[in-house]
Design a protein around this motif. Structure first.
Motif, PDB file in Angstrom:
ATOM      1  N   LEU A 129       0.835  -1.211   0.000  1.00 61.52           N
ATOM      2  CA  LEU A 129       0.000   0.000   0.000  1.00 61.52           C
ATOM      3  C   LEU A 129       0.867   1.258   0.000  1.00 61.52           C
ATOM      4  CD1 LEU A 129      -2.829  -0.980   2.534  1.00 61.52           C
ATOM      5  CD2 LEU A 129      -2.968  -0.937   0.039  1.00 61.52           C
ATOM      6  N   ALA A 130       1.937   1.235   0.796  1.00 54.55           N
ATOM      7  CA  ALA A 130       2.848   2.379   0.839  1.00 54.55           C
ATOM      8  C   ALA A 130       3.474   2.609  -0.530  1.00 54.55           C
ATOM      9  CB  ALA A 130       3.934   2.153   1.890  1.00 54.55           C
ATOM     10  N   ARG A 131       3.796   1.532  -1.225  1.00 51.15           N
ATOM     11  CA  ARG A 131       4.409   1.660  -2.556  1.00 51.15           C
ATOM     12  C   ARG A 131       3.418   2.229  -3.569  1.00 51.15           C
ATOM     13  NH1 ARG A 131       6.293   3.111  -6.192  1.00 51.15           N
ATOM     14  NH2 ARG A 131       7.988   2.388  -7.520  1.00 51.15           N
ATOM     15  N   ILE A 132       2.150   1.862  -3.439  1.00 48.68           N
ATOM     16  CA  ILE A 132       1.116   2.428  -4.313  1.00 48.68           C
ATOM     17  C   ILE A 132       1.014   3.939  -4.076  1.00 48.68           C
ATOM     18  CG2 ILE A 132      -1.362   2.494  -4.787  1.00 48.68           C
ATOM     19  CD1 ILE A 132      -1.428  -0.513  -4.090  1.00 48.68           C
ATOM     20  N   ILE A 133       1.005   4.331  -2.809  1.00 48.18           N
ATOM     21  CA  ILE A 133       0.906   5.750  -2.457  1.00 48.18           C
ATOM     22  C   ILE A 133       2.085   6.530  -3.030  1.00 48.18           C
ATOM     23  CG2 ILE A 133       0.998   7.382  -0.529  1.00 48.18           C
ATOM     24  CD1 ILE A 133      -0.509   5.172   1.119  1.00 48.18           C
ATOM     25  N   ILE A 134       3.312   6.019  -2.799  1.00 50.23           N
ATOM     26  CA  ILE A 134       4.513   6.685  -3.304  1.00 50.23           C
ATOM     27  C   ILE A 134       4.473   6.765  -4.830  1.00 50.23           C
ATOM     28  CG2 ILE A 134       7.022   6.460  -3.561  1.00 50.23           C
ATOM     29  CD1 ILE A 134       6.302   7.447  -0.830  1.00 50.23           C
ATOM     30  N   GLY A 135       3.988   5.697  -5.476  1.00 53.42           N
ATOM     31  CA  GLY A 135       3.893   5.691  -6.935  1.00 53.42           C
ATOM     32  C   GLY A 135       2.976   6.770  -7.458  1.00 53.42           C
ATOM     33  N   GLU A 136       1.808   6.927  -6.808  1.00 52.04           N
ATOM     34  CA  GLU A 136       0.864   7.973  -7.219  1.00 52.04           C
ATOM     35  C   GLU A 136       1.468   9.364  -7.003  1.00 52.04           C
ATOM     36  OE1 GLU A 136      -2.712   7.242  -5.020  1.00 52.04           O
ATOM     37  OE2 GLU A 136      -3.285   5.502  -6.227  1.00 52.04           O
ATOM     38  N   GLN A 137       2.166   9.532  -5.888  1.00 56.29           N
ATOM     39  CA  GLN A 137       2.784  10.822  -5.592  1.00 56.29           C
ATOM     40  C   GLN A 137       3.904  11.129  -6.598  1.00 56.29           C
ATOM     41  OE1 GLN A 137       3.911   9.980  -1.560  1.00 56.29           O
ATOM     42  NE2 GLN A 137       1.974  10.727  -0.706  1.00 56.29           N
ATOM     43  N   MET A 138       4.644  10.090  -6.960  1.00 57.93           N
ATOM     44  CA  MET A 138       5.732  10.257  -7.913  1.00 57.93           C
ATOM     45  C   MET A 138       5.210  10.738  -9.271  1.00 57.93           C
ATOM     46  SD  MET A 138       8.600   7.421  -8.965  1.00 57.93           S
ATOM     47  CE  MET A 138       8.246   6.550  -7.455  1.00 57.93           C
ATOM     48  N   LEU A 139       4.076  10.176  -9.701  1.00 57.59           N
ATOM     49  CA  LEU A 139       3.473  10.582 -10.973  1.00 57.59           C
ATOM     50  C   LEU A 139       3.043  12.046 -10.933  1.00 57.59           C
ATOM     51  CD1 LEU A 139       1.325   7.420 -11.783  1.00 57.59           C
ATOM     52  CD2 LEU A 139       3.343   8.204 -13.017  1.00 57.59           C
ATOM     53  N   MET A 140       2.552  12.474  -9.762  1.00 63.10           N
ATOM     54  CA  MET A 140       2.130  13.871  -9.629  1.00 63.10           C
ATOM     55  C   MET A 140       3.346  14.810  -9.653  1.00 63.10           C
ATOM     56  SD  MET A 140      -0.407  15.638  -6.904  1.00 63.10           S
ATOM     57  CE  MET A 140      -1.785  14.927  -7.760  1.00 63.10           C
ATOM     58  N   VAL A 141       4.410  14.432  -8.938  1.00 58.50           N
ATOM     59  CA  VAL A 141       5.640  15.235  -8.954  1.00 58.50           C
ATOM     60  C   VAL A 141       6.153  15.359 -10.390  1.00 58.50           C
ATOM     61  CG1 VAL A 141       8.074  15.291  -8.256  1.00 58.50           C
ATOM     62  CG2 VAL A 141       6.315  14.679  -6.578  1.00 58.50           C
ATOM     63  N   ALA A 142       6.101  14.229 -11.127  1.00 59.50           N
ATOM     64  CA  ALA A 142       6.652  14.172 -12.488  1.00 59.50           C
ATOM     65  C   ALA A 142       5.904  15.068 -13.477  1.00 59.50           C
ATOM     66  CB  ALA A 142       6.656  12.733 -12.990  1.00 59.50           C
ATOM     67  N   LYS A 143       4.695  15.491 -13.127  1.00 58.24           N
ATOM     68  CA  LYS A 143       3.958  16.400 -14.008  1.00 58.24           C
ATOM     69  C   LYS A 143       4.643  17.767 -14.093  1.00 58.24           C
ATOM     70  CE  LYS A 143      -0.645  14.352 -13.414  1.00 58.24           C
ATOM     71  NZ  LYS A 143      -2.018  14.538 -12.885  1.00 58.24           N
ATOM     72  N   LYS A 144       5.439  18.092 -13.091  1.00 56.64           N
ATOM     73  CA  LYS A 144       6.054  19.421 -13.042  1.00 56.64           C
ATOM     74  C   LYS A 144       7.583  19.366 -13.023  1.00 56.64           C
ATOM     75  CE  LYS A 144       4.719  23.838 -11.086  1.00 56.64           C
ATOM     76  NZ  LYS A 144       3.842  24.507 -10.098  1.00 56.64           N
ATOM     77  N   TYR A 145       8.139  18.340 -12.354  1.00 57.60           N
ATOM     78  CA  TYR A 145       9.590  18.235 -12.235  1.00 57.60           C
ATOM     79  C   TYR A 145      10.049  16.817 -12.563  1.00 57.60           C
ATOM     80  CZ  TYR A 145       8.960  22.666  -9.849  1.00 57.60           C
ATOM     81  OH  TYR A 145       8.612  23.961  -9.560  1.00 57.60           O
ATOM     82  N   LYS A 146      11.234  16.716 -13.121  1.00 56.59           N
ATOM     83  CA  LYS A 146      11.741  15.411 -13.535  1.00 56.59           C
ATOM     84  C   LYS A 146      12.167  14.582 -12.322  1.00 56.59           C
ATOM     85  CE  LYS A 146      15.088  13.127 -16.534  1.00 56.59           C
ATOM     86  NZ  LYS A 146      16.218  13.292 -17.479  1.00 56.59           N
ATOM     87  N   VAL A 147      11.500  13.448 -12.136  1.00 57.16           N
ATOM     88  CA  VAL A 147      11.878  12.513 -11.063  1.00 57.16           C
ATOM     89  C   VAL A 147      13.096  11.733 -11.530  1.00 57.16           C
ATOM     90  CG1 VAL A 147      11.173  10.514  -9.699  1.00 57.16           C
ATOM     91  CG2 VAL A 147       9.519  12.329 -10.181  1.00 57.16           C
TER      92      VAL A 147
END
Length: 258
Positions: free
Chosen positions: A193-211
């Motif tokens: 579940l934690a990995r799913i949460i981090i994954g969703e957050q990562m996609l949101m960060v990536a909309k504006k800044y390069k992960v």
């Protein structure tokens, strides 16, 4: 460019408390209280305000170590790795205090053992708060993103006169018999579940800044030097965003750049 690093705060402990419906612990996280001092307060039977640094460390070790069913022997060994030595009776007392303080987490271990029964007997059941996890028999435990946690060739075996569950994991070409039990299922589920949460957050960060990297519960991205502070604030906003399937799950993070 600047490197912006953000680390999700206590995401497994928060996810565990939420999934188990341990609402007093969830509320403490929500209010920004020091949950390690709260645990230490229960262990040492003294007010939170009087908890020392060493006592808080014991509370922290208990919160982070005992959530998946760790027994007194292993708990004591974990403390020894941190150069803290306590007796067997004291380790037993602390583990018991944790379980008495957070009974819903203990119940989740038991429910997770029943989930193993359902997988073995090809039955349907649910697991955890709001039925967020669904057990579809031999298919395994369905996560909120549609993927499954699976335990291949799950079966019961006799070990020193006790019946326990095992399943097959791969080490090279040969399957290895691996023990599984309620507390371990909870660990698997919370980390998933934690990995799913981090994954969703990562996609949101990536909309504006390069992960550019991720390590377990941390996300690293790069931002133009001139907007490093804005990028940090944006990343913090992303990493505090709660998933649609867990609106009551309080998330937080620590971020910086350099």
């Amino acid at each position: 460019f600047m490197f912006v690093d953000s680390d999700s705060s206590q995401i497994e402990a928060r996810t565990l408390a939420w999934l188990a419906g341990q609402d007093d612990l969830v509320k403490a996280f929500e209010n920004g209280e020091d949950v390690y001092k709260i645990m230490a307060s229960a262990i040492y039977n003294k007010p939170v305000a009087e908890i020392t640094k060493d006592e808080r460390f014991m509370g922290k070790t208990t919160i982070l170590g005992s959530g998946y069913g760790m027994g007194a022997k292993k708990f004591r060994a974990q403390l020894k790795n941190s150069k803290v030595d306590i007796g067997e009776d004291e380790a037993e007392r602390i583990v018991t205090t944790y379980r008495q303080t957070y009974p819903n987490i203990v119940q989740l271990w038991k429910d997770s053992h029943k989930a193993l029964d359902a997988i073995l007997n090809n039955q349907y059941t649910t697991l955890g708060r709001d039925r967020v996890l669904k057990v579809y028999g031999s298919n395994g435990i369905r996560l909120p993103n549609g993927l499954y946690l699976k335990y291949p060739n799950l079966r019961k075996v006799q070990n020193e006169g006790k019946e326990e569950y095992v399943y097959d994991t791969k080490r090279g070409k040969q399957p290895v018999e691996t023990r599984i039990y309620g507390g371990k299922v909870v660990e698997n589920v919370c980390q998933a579940l934690a990995r799913i949460i981090i994954g969703e957050q990562m996609l949101m960060v990536a909309k504006k800044y390069k992960v550019v990297m991720t390590v377990h519960d941390a996300i690293g991205c790069i931002a133009p030097k001139a907007e490093a502070n804005l990028a940090k604030e944006y990343v913090e906003l992303c990493m505090r965003l709660r998933p649609a399937w867990a609106p009551e799950l309080p998330l937080n993070c620590e971020a910086g750049y350099g």
